[in-house]
Design a protein around this motif. Sequence first.
Motif, PDB file in Angstrom:
ATOM      1  N   VAL A   8      -9.388  -5.445   3.090  1.00 13.18           N
ATOM      2  CA  VAL A   8      -7.954  -5.318   2.843  1.00 13.18           C
ATOM      3  C   VAL A   8      -7.564  -3.890   3.201  1.00 13.18           C
ATOM      4  CG1 VAL A   8      -6.119  -5.414   1.128  1.00 13.18           C
ATOM      5  CG2 VAL A   8      -8.022  -7.034   1.002  1.00 13.18           C
ATOM      6  N   THR A   9      -6.681  -3.742   4.192  1.00  3.46           N
ATOM      7  CA  THR A   9      -6.392  -2.417   4.724  1.00  3.46           C
ATOM      8  C   THR A   9      -5.007  -2.346   5.356  1.00  3.46           C
ATOM      9  OG1 THR A   9      -7.068  -0.815   6.437  1.00  3.46           O
ATOM     10  CG2 THR A   9      -7.580  -3.125   6.843  1.00  3.46           C
ATOM     11  N   ASP A  42       1.401  -6.896   5.933  1.00  2.00           N
ATOM     12  CA  ASP A  42       1.920  -8.266   6.040  1.00  2.00           C
ATOM     13  C   ASP A  42       2.464  -8.780   4.711  1.00  2.00           C
ATOM     14  OD1 ASP A  42       1.212  -8.308   8.693  1.00  2.00           O
ATOM     15  OD2 ASP A  42      -0.657  -9.415   8.373  1.00  2.00           O
ATOM     16  N   TYR A  43       2.041  -8.167   3.620  1.00  2.00           N
ATOM     17  CA  TYR A  43       2.454  -8.621   2.291  1.00  2.00           C
ATOM     18  C   TYR A  43       3.453  -7.659   1.651  1.00  2.00           C
ATOM     19  CZ  TYR A  43      -1.547 -11.485   3.255  1.00  2.00           C
ATOM     20  OH  TYR A  43      -2.415 -12.353   3.870  1.00  2.00           O
ATOM     21  N   GLY A  44       3.925  -6.701   2.457  1.00  2.00           N
ATOM     22  CA  GLY A  44       4.909  -5.741   1.969  1.00  2.00           C
ATOM     23  C   GLY A  44       6.243  -6.396   1.646  1.00  2.00           C
ATOM     24  N   LEU A  45       7.066  -5.672   0.924  1.00  2.00           N
ATOM     25  CA  LEU A  45       8.334  -6.213   0.425  1.00  2.00           C
ATOM     26  C   LEU A  45       9.532  -5.653   1.180  1.00  2.00           C
ATOM     27  CD1 LEU A  45       7.559  -5.892  -3.393  1.00  2.00           C
ATOM     28  CD2 LEU A  45       7.142  -7.859  -1.902  1.00  2.00           C
ATOM     29  N   ASN A  50       7.607  -2.676   2.509  1.00  3.81           N
ATOM     30  CA  ASN A  50       7.106  -1.593   1.669  1.00  3.81           C
ATOM     31  C   ASN A  50       5.889  -2.025   0.856  1.00  3.81           C
ATOM     32  OD1 ASN A  50       9.168   0.169   2.475  1.00  3.81           O
ATOM     33  ND2 ASN A  50      10.564  -0.617   0.910  1.00  3.81           N
ATOM     34  N   VAL A  51       4.885  -1.162   0.822  1.00  4.04           N
ATOM     35  CA  VAL A  51       3.658  -1.469   0.083  1.00  4.04           C
ATOM     36  C   VAL A  51       3.418  -0.489  -1.058  1.00  4.04           C
ATOM     37  CG1 VAL A  51       2.576  -2.478   2.125  1.00  4.04           C
ATOM     38  CG2 VAL A  51       2.220  -0.053   1.618  1.00  4.04           C
ATOM     39  N   ASP A  67       1.469  -5.807  -7.000  1.00  2.24           N
ATOM     40  CA  ASP A  67       1.805  -7.144  -6.530  1.00  2.24           C
ATOM     41  C   ASP A  67       1.492  -7.326  -5.047  1.00  2.24           C
ATOM     42  OD1 ASP A  67       3.790  -5.343  -5.848  1.00  2.24           O
ATOM     43  OD2 ASP A  67       5.472  -6.585  -6.535  1.00  2.24           O
ATOM     44  N   VAL A  68       1.770  -6.306  -4.260  1.00  2.00           N
ATOM     45  CA  VAL A  68       1.501  -6.382  -2.822  1.00  2.00           C
ATOM     46  C   VAL A  68      -0.003  -6.447  -2.563  1.00  2.00           C
ATOM     47  CG1 VAL A  68       1.687  -5.153  -0.630  1.00  2.00           C
ATOM     48  CG2 VAL A  68       3.632  -5.192  -2.211  1.00  2.00           C
TER      49      VAL A  68
END
Length: 230
Positions: A8-9, A42-45, A50-51, A67-68
Amino acid sequence: MTFKASIVTLYPEMFPASLGMSLAGRAKDQGAWSIETSNLRDYGLGKHKNVDETPSGGGAGMVLRADVLASAIDAVSDEKDTRPRLMMSPRGKPLTQQYVRELAQGDGVVIVCGRFEGVDERVIEARNLQEVSIGDYILSGGEPAALVLLDAVIRLLPGVMGNAESGDTESFETGLLEHPHYTKPVDFEGRKIPAILTSGDHGKVDKWRREQAENLTRVRRPDLLGKSEE
């Protein structure tokens, strides 16, 4: 069984890097291990993905959101996944050869690479992340540390090293630093190979190597001596 590494990076392009070459690269091509990355961005908001956010309570830097990060971890490791979940961190437990061997006996690892000031503590707890450190210094991110850990593990996977005994006498395997090595030419700029190494007496060679390892350890890493005698 293929050893599976999930990373995870924020920078998936940093992998496999050196692990795609030489011993590790050949092992990967032969199916001894595999690697996948989960891009945290890819999972940013929001519009800008944003992470991170400012730290609660104030202070410098930014903190990766729980959460991210949890979403990125869950994408590569579900509840049935028995692989250890590691997070490279300077406050983690030291990476040792013994721990490397334990990891190499498993079916893989999930590695979280931190960035910025730190990671929200709640995701460390909620996703059971084991913090691991490769030394008492600070890197710009966990990616280089993850590469170090994986390199150490991959070489110990079954069949990766041509000679299974190659790693048995290396530094830390016996609790001592490794003895000096020599090869041809016999005479290099007036420095000759110790005569005992060309004597053909394997018993004396083994004794000499042990003594050299002990001497080196005593000078450079005296903290290891007690462990080697346990």
